[in-house]
Write a protein that holds these residues in place. Structure first.
Motif, PDB file in Angstrom:
ATOM      1  N   PHE A  95       0.831  -1.203   0.000  1.00  0.00           N
ATOM      2  CA  PHE A  95       0.000   0.000   0.000  1.00  0.00           C
ATOM      3  C   PHE A  95       0.870   1.260   0.000  1.00  0.00           C
ATOM      4  CE2 PHE A  95      -2.301   3.419   2.172  1.00  0.00           C
ATOM      5  CZ  PHE A  95      -3.473   3.456   1.428  1.00  0.00           C
ATOM      6  N   GLU A  96       1.913   1.275   0.819  1.00  0.00           N
ATOM      7  CA  GLU A  96       2.794   2.450   0.878  1.00  0.00           C
ATOM      8  C   GLU A  96       3.501   2.676  -0.460  1.00  0.00           C
ATOM      9  OE1 GLU A  96       5.355   1.919   4.226  1.00  0.00           O
ATOM     10  OE2 GLU A  96       3.714   2.064   5.684  1.00  0.00           O
ATOM     11  N   HIS A  97       3.808   1.586  -1.141  1.00  0.00           N
ATOM     12  CA  HIS A  97       4.409   1.709  -2.488  1.00  0.00           C
ATOM     13  C   HIS A  97       3.414   2.364  -3.449  1.00  0.00           C
ATOM     14  CE1 HIS A  97       7.116   0.673  -5.793  1.00  0.00           C
ATOM     15  NE2 HIS A  97       6.049   0.273  -6.465  1.00  0.00           N
ATOM     16  N   LEU A  98       2.135   1.975  -3.339  1.00  0.00           N
ATOM     17  CA  LEU A  98       1.094   2.576  -4.168  1.00  0.00           C
ATOM     18  C   LEU A  98       0.961   4.067  -3.866  1.00  0.00           C
ATOM     19  CD1 LEU A  98      -1.336   2.288  -6.146  1.00  0.00           C
ATOM     20  CD2 LEU A  98      -2.741   1.730  -4.139  1.00  0.00           C
ATOM     21  N   VAL A  99       0.973   4.425  -2.575  1.00  0.00           N
ATOM     22  CA  VAL A  99       0.885   5.835  -2.184  1.00  0.00           C
ATOM     23  C   VAL A  99       2.075   6.617  -2.733  1.00  0.00           C
ATOM     24  CG1 VAL A  99       0.883   7.449  -0.238  1.00  0.00           C
ATOM     25  CG2 VAL A  99      -0.442   5.329  -0.096  1.00  0.00           C
ATOM     26  N   ARG A 100       3.255   6.025  -2.634  1.00  0.00           N
ATOM     27  CA  ARG A 100       4.463   6.681  -3.132  1.00  0.00           C
ATOM     28  C   ARG A 100       4.364   6.937  -4.639  1.00  0.00           C
ATOM     29  NH1 ARG A 100       7.635   3.718  -0.678  1.00  0.00           N
ATOM     30  NH2 ARG A 100       8.032   2.134  -2.264  1.00  0.00           N
ATOM     31  N   ASP A 101       3.850   5.973  -5.383  1.00  0.00           N
ATOM     32  CA  ASP A 101       3.727   6.121  -6.832  1.00  0.00           C
ATOM     33  C   ASP A 101       2.704   7.197  -7.214  1.00  0.00           C
ATOM     34  OD1 ASP A 101       5.598   4.202  -7.299  1.00  0.00           O
ATOM     35  OD2 ASP A 101       4.172   2.610  -7.786  1.00  0.00           O
ATOM     36  N   ARG A 102       1.606   7.273  -6.455  1.00  0.00           N
ATOM     37  CA  ARG A 102       0.513   8.170  -6.836  1.00  0.00           C
ATOM     38  C   ARG A 102       0.612   9.553  -6.182  1.00  0.00           C
ATOM     39  NH1 ARG A 102      -3.338   4.520  -8.949  1.00  0.00           N
ATOM     40  NH2 ARG A 102      -2.020   3.033 -10.049  1.00  0.00           N
ATOM     41  N   LEU A 103       1.089   9.599  -4.924  1.00  0.00           N
ATOM     42  CA  LEU A 103       1.047  10.858  -4.179  1.00  0.00           C
ATOM     43  C   LEU A 103       2.412  11.365  -3.732  1.00  0.00           C
ATOM     44  CD1 LEU A 103      -2.043  10.088  -1.895  1.00  0.00           C
ATOM     45  CD2 LEU A 103      -2.014  11.287  -4.093  1.00  0.00           C
ATOM     46  N   GLY A 104       3.456  10.543  -3.872  1.00  0.00           N
ATOM     47  CA  GLY A 104       4.791  11.009  -3.536  1.00  0.00           C
ATOM     48  C   GLY A 104       5.363  10.414  -2.265  1.00  0.00           C
ATOM     49  N   VAL A 105       6.654  10.648  -2.073  1.00  0.00           N
ATOM     50  CA  VAL A 105       7.390  10.058  -0.952  1.00  0.00           C
ATOM     51  C   VAL A 105       6.890  10.573   0.387  1.00  0.00           C
ATOM     52  CG1 VAL A 105       9.664   9.843   0.124  1.00  0.00           C
ATOM     53  CG2 VAL A 105       9.451   9.700  -2.365  1.00  0.00           C
ATOM     54  N   THR A 106       6.608  11.869   0.468  1.00  0.00           N
ATOM     55  CA  THR A 106       6.176  12.445   1.744  1.00  0.00           C
ATOM     56  C   THR A 106       4.887  11.803   2.230  1.00  0.00           C
ATOM     57  OG1 THR A 106       7.214  14.571   1.211  1.00  0.00           O
ATOM     58  CG2 THR A 106       5.545  14.565   2.940  1.00  0.00           C
ATOM     59  N   ALA A 107       3.900  11.677   1.354  1.00  0.00           N
ATOM     60  CA  ALA A 107       2.620  11.057   1.731  1.00  0.00           C
ATOM     61  C   ALA A 107       2.828   9.610   2.170  1.00  0.00           C
ATOM     62  CB  ALA A 107       1.642  11.117   0.563  1.00  0.00           C
ATOM     63  N   ALA A 108       3.706   8.888   1.480  1.00  0.00           N
ATOM     64  CA  ALA A 108       3.954   7.485   1.832  1.00  0.00           C
ATOM     65  C   ALA A 108       4.594   7.345   3.206  1.00  0.00           C
ATOM     66  CB  ALA A 108       4.833   6.836   0.769  1.00  0.00           C
ATOM     67  N   SER A 109       5.426   8.315   3.573  1.00  0.00           N
ATOM     68  CA  SER A 109       6.110   8.248   4.870  1.00  0.00           C
ATOM     69  C   SER A 109       5.209   8.620   6.027  1.00  0.00           C
ATOM     70  CB  SER A 109       7.332   9.173   4.864  1.00  0.00           C
ATOM     71  OG  SER A 109       6.939  10.533   4.809  1.00  0.00           O
ATOM     72  N   GLN A 110       4.021   9.165   5.740  1.00  0.00           N
ATOM     73  CA  GLN A 110       3.124   9.644   6.794  1.00  0.00           C
ATOM     74  C   GLN A 110       1.838   8.835   6.887  1.00  0.00           C
ATOM     75  OE1 GLN A 110       2.632  13.792   5.743  1.00  0.00           O
ATOM     76  NE2 GLN A 110       4.620  14.374   6.586  1.00  0.00           N
ATOM     77  N   VAL A 111       1.820   7.640   6.292  1.00  0.00           N
ATOM     78  CA  VAL A 111       0.630   6.795   6.382  1.00  0.00           C
ATOM     79  C   VAL A 111       0.373   6.425   7.837  1.00  0.00           C
ATOM     80  CG1 VAL A 111      -0.400   4.584   5.738  1.00  0.00           C
ATOM     81  CG2 VAL A 111       0.922   5.883   4.057  1.00  0.00           C
ATOM     82  N   LEU A 112      -0.877   6.609   8.287  1.00  0.00           N
ATOM     83  CA  LEU A 112      -1.263   6.372   9.683  1.00  0.00           C
ATOM     84  C   LEU A 112      -1.930   5.004   9.807  1.00  0.00           C
ATOM     85  CD1 LEU A 112      -1.408   7.845  12.490  1.00  0.00           C
ATOM     86  CD2 LEU A 112      -3.723   8.503  11.853  1.00  0.00           C
ATOM     87  N   TRP A 113      -1.144   4.007  10.191  1.00  0.00           N
ATOM     88  CA  TRP A 113      -1.660   2.638  10.231  1.00  0.00           C
ATOM     89  C   TRP A 113      -2.491   2.338  11.466  1.00  0.00           C
ATOM     90  CZ3 TRP A 113      -2.250  -0.155   6.172  1.00  0.00           C
ATOM     91  CH2 TRP A 113      -1.393  -0.002   5.075  1.00  0.00           C
ATOM     92  N   SER A 114      -2.525   3.252  12.433  1.00  0.00           N
ATOM     93  CA  SER A 114      -3.350   3.007  13.627  1.00  0.00           C
ATOM     94  C   SER A 114      -4.830   3.190  13.339  1.00  0.00           C
ATOM     95  CB  SER A 114      -2.933   3.962  14.755  1.00  0.00           C
ATOM     96  OG  SER A 114      -3.147   5.316  14.376  1.00  0.00           O
TER      97      SER A 114
END
Length: 290
Positions: A95-114
């Motif tokens: 999922f984080e890889h998908l976020v990185r591809d679509r929204l960028g590195v910053t968004a992928a690093s801030q995914v809130l899994w809680s």
């Protein structure tokens, strides 16, 4: 009602012809409707799991969002969504890889899994569905849709629960308050607590989401963000158009286009309990807009 030749005609609500019609409308306007950035449609979960997630997205606070659609009433929509949500929690890196591809590195690093979220959008739900979501330890929204005319879509929240996030949020809140009390005025910490109670008390289904730099309050979308108390004031950001407000220096400020923690274009500065009373109408307006 629609105006026709000087008269009026009723616009009758209806269900979609097929489920894909609702999905297409929501995906095309996901951020406006749900406060969720679109990531993928009909996302395959691999040959072993053998499923397809209707829509994937990322909300304003960085929480993963899984959306399932049904044209009418379908007793299996909640269980189907939970089945996919379980898969998602086991495939965080994907999922984080998908976020990185679509929204960028910053968004992928801030995914809130809680706080992963399941949103079920359907023609309607039964009372058993509403009861069922309250028994699950997940963040689930049941949303009823209706189509009006040829180009209008209405969404109504039927039920919204925070699930297993409550305990984690309570523990985090206590830690934040204790840390703040060590370095900030006790009166501001107390005022922040009163703001928290006021925002949670605006209506049913309000969720509180903890981030490092702010606390978000949401229905389907954020309607308020509360920052940790400063020494002399508490800042709240609301989803109210500053152009619709008579701005008062030292109390309300237009921050559209300015960087700040959380979401919302109207900044409210609170220094006293009296300020909190003055802000109640703005809180209610933002809540209603969400």
């Amino acid at each position: 009602m629609d105006m026709v030749n000087g008269g009026m005609t009723e616009v009758v609500p209806r269900l979609a012809e097929v489920e894909a019609d609702v999905q297409g409308l929501v995906e095309a306007h996901m951020e406006t409707l749900l406060g969720v950035r679109f990531l993928a449609s009909e996302y395959g979960t691999g040959p072993v799991h053998g499923g397809r997630i209707d829509s994937l997205g990322l909300d304003e606070n960085g929480s993963p969002v899984l959306i399932e659609y049904k044209r009418g009433v379908d007793a299996g929509v909640i269980n189907q969504g939970l089945f996919y949500l379980s898969w998602l929690m086991d495939h965080r890196a994907e999922f984080e890889h998908l976020v990185r591809d679509r929204l960028g590195v910053t968004a992928a690093s801030q995914v809130l899994w809680s706080g992963p979220r399941l949103i079920c959008i359907a023609g309607d739900f039964t009372r058993y569905d509403v009861h069922a979501v309250r028994e699950h330890r997940r963040s689930i929204d049941l949303v009823r849709y209706r189509l009006f005319g040829s180009d209008l879509l209405g969404l109504e929240t039927v039920a919204s629960v925070s699930g297993g996030m409550r305990v984690a949020r309570r523990a985090r809140r206590q830690a934040v308050v204790r840390a703040a009390a060590d370095v900030q005025g006790a009166s501001m910490v107390e005022l922040a607590g009163a703001v928290d109670e006021a925002l949670l008390g605006l209506g049913g289904g309000v969720k509180r989401v903890e981030r490092k730099t702010y606390r978000a309050y949401q229905r389907l979308r954020n309607f308020a963000c509360l920052c940790p108390p400063q020494r002399s004031k508490v800042l709240v950001y609301l989803k109210v158009d500053p152009k619709d407000v008579d701005l008062v220096p030292g109390f309300t400020r237009d921050v559209s286009g300015l960087g700040h923690h959380g979401t919302g274009d109207l900044e409210v500065q609170l220094r006293t309990p009296r300020d909190l009373e003055r802000a109640q109408e703005l809180f209610r307006a933002s809540f209603a807009a969400a």
